[in-house]
Write a protein that holds these residues in place. Structure first.
Motif, short mmCIF file in Angstrom:
data_model
loop_
_atom_site.label_atom_id
_atom_site.label_comp_id
_atom_site.label_asym_id
_atom_site.label_seq_id
_atom_site.Cartn_x
_atom_site.Cartn_y
_atom_site.Cartn_z
N HIS A 10 -6.78 -3.22 -12.20
CA HIS A 10 -7.46 -4.50 -12.39
C HIS A 10 -7.92 -5.11 -11.08
CE1 HIS A 10 -3.29 -5.54 -11.65
NE2 HIS A 10 -3.60 -6.81 -11.47
N THR A 11 -7.26 -4.76 -9.96
CA THR A 11 -7.67 -5.31 -8.66
C THR A 11 -8.21 -4.24 -7.72
OG1 THR A 11 -5.47 -5.02 -7.71
CG2 THR A 11 -5.92 -7.11 -8.84
N GLN A 12 -7.98 -2.97 -8.09
CA GLN A 12 -8.33 -1.84 -7.23
C GLN A 12 -7.52 -1.83 -5.93
OE1 GLN A 12 -10.82 0.77 -8.15
NE2 GLN A 12 -9.99 -0.24 -9.97
N LYS A 13 -6.49 -2.65 -5.86
CA LYS A 13 -5.65 -2.69 -4.66
C LYS A 13 -4.76 -1.46 -4.62
CE LYS A 13 -2.41 -5.52 -2.04
NZ LYS A 13 -1.69 -6.82 -1.94
N GLU A 14 -4.58 -0.89 -3.45
CA GLU A 14 -3.72 0.27 -3.27
C GLU A 14 -2.44 -0.15 -2.55
OE1 GLU A 14 -5.51 3.73 -1.61
OE2 GLU A 14 -7.20 3.73 -3.00
N LEU A 15 -1.31 0.15 -3.16
CA LEU A 15 0.00 -0.12 -2.57
C LEU A 15 0.57 1.19 -2.04
CD1 LEU A 15 1.40 -2.38 -5.46
CD2 LEU A 15 0.21 -3.12 -3.38
N GLN A 16 0.86 1.23 -0.76
CA GLN A 16 1.31 2.48 -0.14
C GLN A 16 2.79 2.73 -0.42
OE1 GLN A 16 -0.88 4.55 1.44
NE2 GLN A 16 -2.44 3.03 0.84
N LEU A 17 3.11 3.98 -0.77
CA LEU A 17 4.50 4.39 -0.97
C LEU A 17 5.05 4.96 0.33
CD1 LEU A 17 3.39 4.23 -3.94
CD2 LEU A 17 5.02 6.03 -4.50
N GLU A 18 6.34 4.80 0.52
CA GLU A 18 6.99 5.33 1.71
C GLU A 18 7.57 6.72 1.43
OE1 GLU A 18 9.93 2.76 3.32
OE2 GLU A 18 8.58 1.02 3.44
N GLN A 19 7.40 7.61 2.39
CA GLN A 19 7.90 8.98 2.23
C GLN A 19 9.41 9.00 2.37
OE1 GLN A 19 6.02 11.80 4.83
NE2 GLN A 19 6.50 13.51 3.46
N GLN A 20 10.06 9.77 1.49
CA GLN A 20 11.52 9.92 1.48
C GLN A 20 11.86 11.40 1.59
OE1 GLN A 20 13.42 7.20 1.45
NE2 GLN A 20 11.71 5.79 1.11
N PRO A 21 13.14 11.74 1.78
CA PRO A 21 13.51 13.16 1.85
C PRO A 21 13.20 13.89 0.54
CG PRO A 21 15.27 11.77 2.71
CD PRO A 21 14.27 10.85 2.07
N TYR A 22 13.06 15.19 0.66
CA TYR A 22 12.92 16.11 -0.48
C TYR A 22 11.64 15.88 -1.29
CZ TYR A 22 17.81 16.71 0.76
OH TYR A 22 18.97 16.92 1.45
N GLY A 23 10.61 15.37 -0.64
CA GLY A 23 9.32 15.24 -1.31
C GLY A 23 9.13 14.01 -2.14
N TYR A 24 10.08 13.07 -2.10
CA TYR A 24 9.96 11.84 -2.88
C TYR A 24 9.17 10.78 -2.11
CZ TYR A 24 13.25 13.37 -6.47
OH TYR A 24 13.87 14.04 -7.49
N TRP A 25 8.56 9.88 -2.88
CA TRP A 25 7.87 8.72 -2.34
C TRP A 25 8.35 7.50 -3.11
CZ3 TRP A 25 4.16 9.27 1.61
CH2 TRP A 25 3.83 10.60 1.93
N GLN A 26 8.54 6.37 -2.38
CA GLN A 26 9.14 5.20 -3.03
C GLN A 26 8.44 3.92 -2.61
OE1 GLN A 26 12.93 3.84 -1.66
NE2 GLN A 26 13.70 3.44 -3.71
N LEU A 27 8.51 2.94 -3.53
CA LEU A 27 7.98 1.61 -3.24
C LEU A 27 8.81 0.59 -4.01
CD1 LEU A 27 5.69 -0.41 -2.29
CD2 LEU A 27 4.50 0.19 -4.42
N GLU A 28 9.14 -0.51 -3.34
CA GLU A 28 9.73 -1.66 -4.01
C GLU A 28 8.79 -2.83 -3.78
OE1 GLU A 28 13.73 -2.38 -2.79
OE2 GLU A 28 14.51 -0.56 -3.72
N THR A 29 8.40 -3.52 -4.85
CA THR A 29 7.36 -4.53 -4.73
C THR A 29 7.51 -5.59 -5.82
OG1 THR A 29 4.96 -4.89 -4.76
CG2 THR A 29 5.82 -3.14 -6.17
N ASP A 30 6.90 -6.76 -5.58
CA ASP A 30 6.80 -7.78 -6.64
C ASP A 30 5.35 -7.95 -7.07
OD1 ASP A 30 5.73 -9.01 -4.45
OD2 ASP A 30 7.18 -10.67 -4.38
N GLU A 31 4.49 -7.01 -6.67
CA GLU A 31 3.06 -7.10 -6.99
C GLU A 31 2.69 -6.35 -8.28
OE1 GLU A 31 0.07 -6.93 -3.84
OE2 GLU A 31 1.72 -6.51 -2.42
N ILE A 32 3.65 -5.66 -8.88
CA ILE A 32 3.38 -4.91 -10.11
C ILE A 32 4.08 -5.60 -11.27
CG2 ILE A 32 3.63 -2.70 -11.29
CD1 ILE A 32 3.68 -1.33 -8.56
#
Length: 609
Positions: free
Chosen positions: A35-57
């Motif tokens: 709806h906003t086309q905004k991109e929220l970047q995820l942080e790289q974690q071990p073993y191929g995981y990516w994570q994000l904690e946010t209040d924008e979703i």
């Protein structure tokens, strides 16, 4: 960061929204809000995981993942796909549902009487709400567990469910996650357990973007659907985590009572701990935390008790399994044709063996498989086996999708019901059999990819090329094939459907109330077979009560001798009774050692105490 107890995908909690994605191939990952086309970047974690904690979703937001700034893809752990399998995923808070089933306790497995249904064809609505509208009918029938064929999101609105490509997303056209939660809550109010069919051995072809994210599949093994899901090759830890968390989600967030796992023989895993055993352990942990009971049921074509035996003796500790061999033997006894895999079975003799031993093949040579096959199931209780006279596979995988109502006489349908509902195992009905539904249950899909749809159409024709004498295979893509597979609720009040429904209700009630039938004691079972007469006597016992089931699969009257006992045998049920449209009832009481004349295609239940 720890992923061990975190569900993949987007999870809303009271304080924040957490995003977890496994994408070991990517160098950069973002979540793009539609709806906003905004991109929220995820942080790289071990073993191929990516994570994000946010209040924008927030709940209801639609999104895609962007890999390396180029590929925009739906979430492999999406909880909702409102715009097809190719569209954006939608955030759903599955933990926010207002449950009213806090007093619900799962039915004891040994008491399960299962009713398999397909959400799209059970009612003309093709929704979970449509199923809910029929719950009183199911309760009155006497069943206490419904088994819903797979609901994982698939292409279009018509599919058996085994082409799902989003294991976490509930089919949008059925009602989505909230619709399924509402149905489960309503079922529990009515005293009905809910079994959900899940597919962990393959993914469907259309909308399958898993390979873009990581090695979800391995070419170490082949399955009928292509490369196997990666449960033991490089990168498998995250794949195992993905499916284990899926199991836990159904139990924890949807209050599902049992899972039926499709064709686990096609799950290839040589890990030190098989994925099924690990699932068992994690479910045990969940049950300890919640105090709720959940069952794991499998479809397995290996006749291998390792799947059922406890973990203490090296088993995977599954609670129960479908037993196709009982079905095959029963169909042959009833006069079915010995073609294909049915060629391995002889009818009443093999049916008697299945009553005694569960598996028909438990170590002997199988001509169809051209090898010795199976192992004895001597120490496995009756509730570890589920029997039926038909199911979605055995009907829908016929070229024309004919049910027993079309293949067998009215009288023989009753005998087959009696064979299932007097077995020392868990009985399962397939939707509509209880009133002799004449509509076929055919194979149907609604792929939105035109080339794939045509390939399925051609493949179905080629599969049955040798059967052209029976006509053309129905077009699986044609919507008419789907509509013609729906139950016809308006015929229940008509004859002979009304009589068959009353017959099933009475027989189910008898199974529940007669101790010798209700208790699944495999130690006190005797059978007597006369292959020339095509008759079978099944004798079951619970403490002082003995039940004697006389079955005549032949088209002629047959005289059968009753065991010589001091007590007389008192009749409890007679399929040939005129109240069930039968020709003539037998005597109500017979002395031990006496004889009974069975009408053609009929069965009688006697007891003595």
């Amino acid at each position: 960061m720890k992923t061990a107890n975190q569900r993949p995908g987007v999870t809303i909690t009271d304080s924040k929204t957490t995003v977890l994605l496994w994408a070991p191939k990517a160098n950069k990952v973002a979540l793009k809000l539609q709806h906003t086309q905004k991109e929220l970047q995820l942080e790289q974690q071990p073993y191929g995981y990516w994570q994000l904690e946010t209040d924008e979703i927030k709940e209801g937001d639609r999104y895609k993942f962007v890999l390396d700034g180029e590929k925009e893809l739906p979430d492999p752990a999406s909880l909702h796909q409102p715009d097809t399998v190719h569209g954006p995923s939608e955030v759903v808070n599955v933990q926010a549902f207002n449950w009213t089933d806090t007093e619900w306790n799962n039915t004891a497995l040994q008491d399960y009487i299962i009713y398999e249904l397909h959400a799209g064809t059970f009612t003309a609505d093709s929704t979970f709400a449509g199923i809910e509208s029929k719950l009183d009918y199911l309760v009155e029938l006497g069943i206490n567990a419904i088994e819903i064929m797979p609901v994982a999101q698939f292409p279009g609105n018509r599919n058996w469910g085994y082409d799902g490509v989003f294991p976490y997303a509930v089919q949008n056209s059925y009602g989505g996650a909230k619709g399924l939660q509402q149905l489960v809550d309503a079922c529990h109010k009515k005293g009905l357990a809910v079994v959900l069919d899940v597919v962990y051995n393959h993914m469907g072809p259309e909308g399958n973007y898993f390979g873009e994210f990581g090695p979800y599949f391995t070419d170490k093994y082949n399955t009928p659907w292509g490369n196997a899901i990666n449960f033991d090759d490089a990168g498998c830890d995250a794949v195992r985590h993905y499916f284990i968390e899926n199991v836990l989600m159904w139990f924890r967030d949807f209050h599902i009572d049992a899972l039926r796992m499709d064709a686990v023989h096609a799950i290839k895993d040589f890990s030190a701990e098989h994925i099924l055993s690990e699932i068992r352990s994690r479910v045990n942990e969940l049950m300890q935390q919640t105090g709720k009971k959940h069952y794991l049921i499998i479809e397995c074509d290996l006749n291998d008790t390792r799947f059922l035996n406890s973990q203490e003796v090296g088993g995977f500790a599954m609670d129960s399994q479908w037993i196709d061999e009982f079905h095959h033997a029963l169909r042959l006894a009833a006069g079915g044709e010995p073609t294909g895999y049915y060629s391995d079975f002889s009818g009443v003799a093999d049916l008697a063996k299945s009553y005694r031993d569960a598996y028909v093949y438990d170590g002997q040579y199988s001509p169809h498989r051209d090898k010795h096959f199976g192992i004895k199931a001597e120490n496995n209780p009756g509730e570890q086996f589920i029997v039926f006279s038909q199911n979605h596979d055995q009907v829908g995988n016929r070229m024309l999708g004919e049910r027993s109502s079309e293949l067998f006489s009215f009288e023989m349908q009753k005998v087959m019901a009696g064979a299932v509902l007097t077995a020392p195992y868990l009985p399962m009905l397939f939707m509509g059999e209880e009133y002799s539904e004449p509509h076929r249950f055919m194979y149907f899909v609604s792929h939105t990819d035109a080339e794939l749809a045509e390939a399925v159409r051609k493949g179905r024709k080629a599969e049955f090329a040798a059967f052209h004498a029976q006509g053309e295979a129905p077009d699986p893509v044609d919507e008419k094939t789907f509509i013609d597979s729906q139950l016809q609720w308006d015929i229940i009040a008509q004859q002979p459907h009304q009589t068959m429904l009353s017959f099933y209700k009475a027989l189910i009630q008898l199974r529940k109330t007669l101790p010798a039938l209700h208790h699944l004691n495999r130690k006190h079972i005797w059978t007597d077979v006369n292959e020339e007469q095509n008759t079978l006597i099944l004798r079951r016992k619970h403490y002082v009560q003995e039940a004697l089931i006389l079955m005549n699969f032949s088209g002629n009257k047959q005289s059968l001798s009753l065991p010589d006992t001091a007590q007389s045998w008192k009749k409890q049920f007679d399929s040939a009774d005129v109240q069930w449209n039968g020709p003539q009832a037998a005597a109500d009481e017979v002395n031990g050692g006496g004889t009974v004349e069975l009408q053609p295609e009929s069965f009688i239940i006697y007891i003595n105490e």
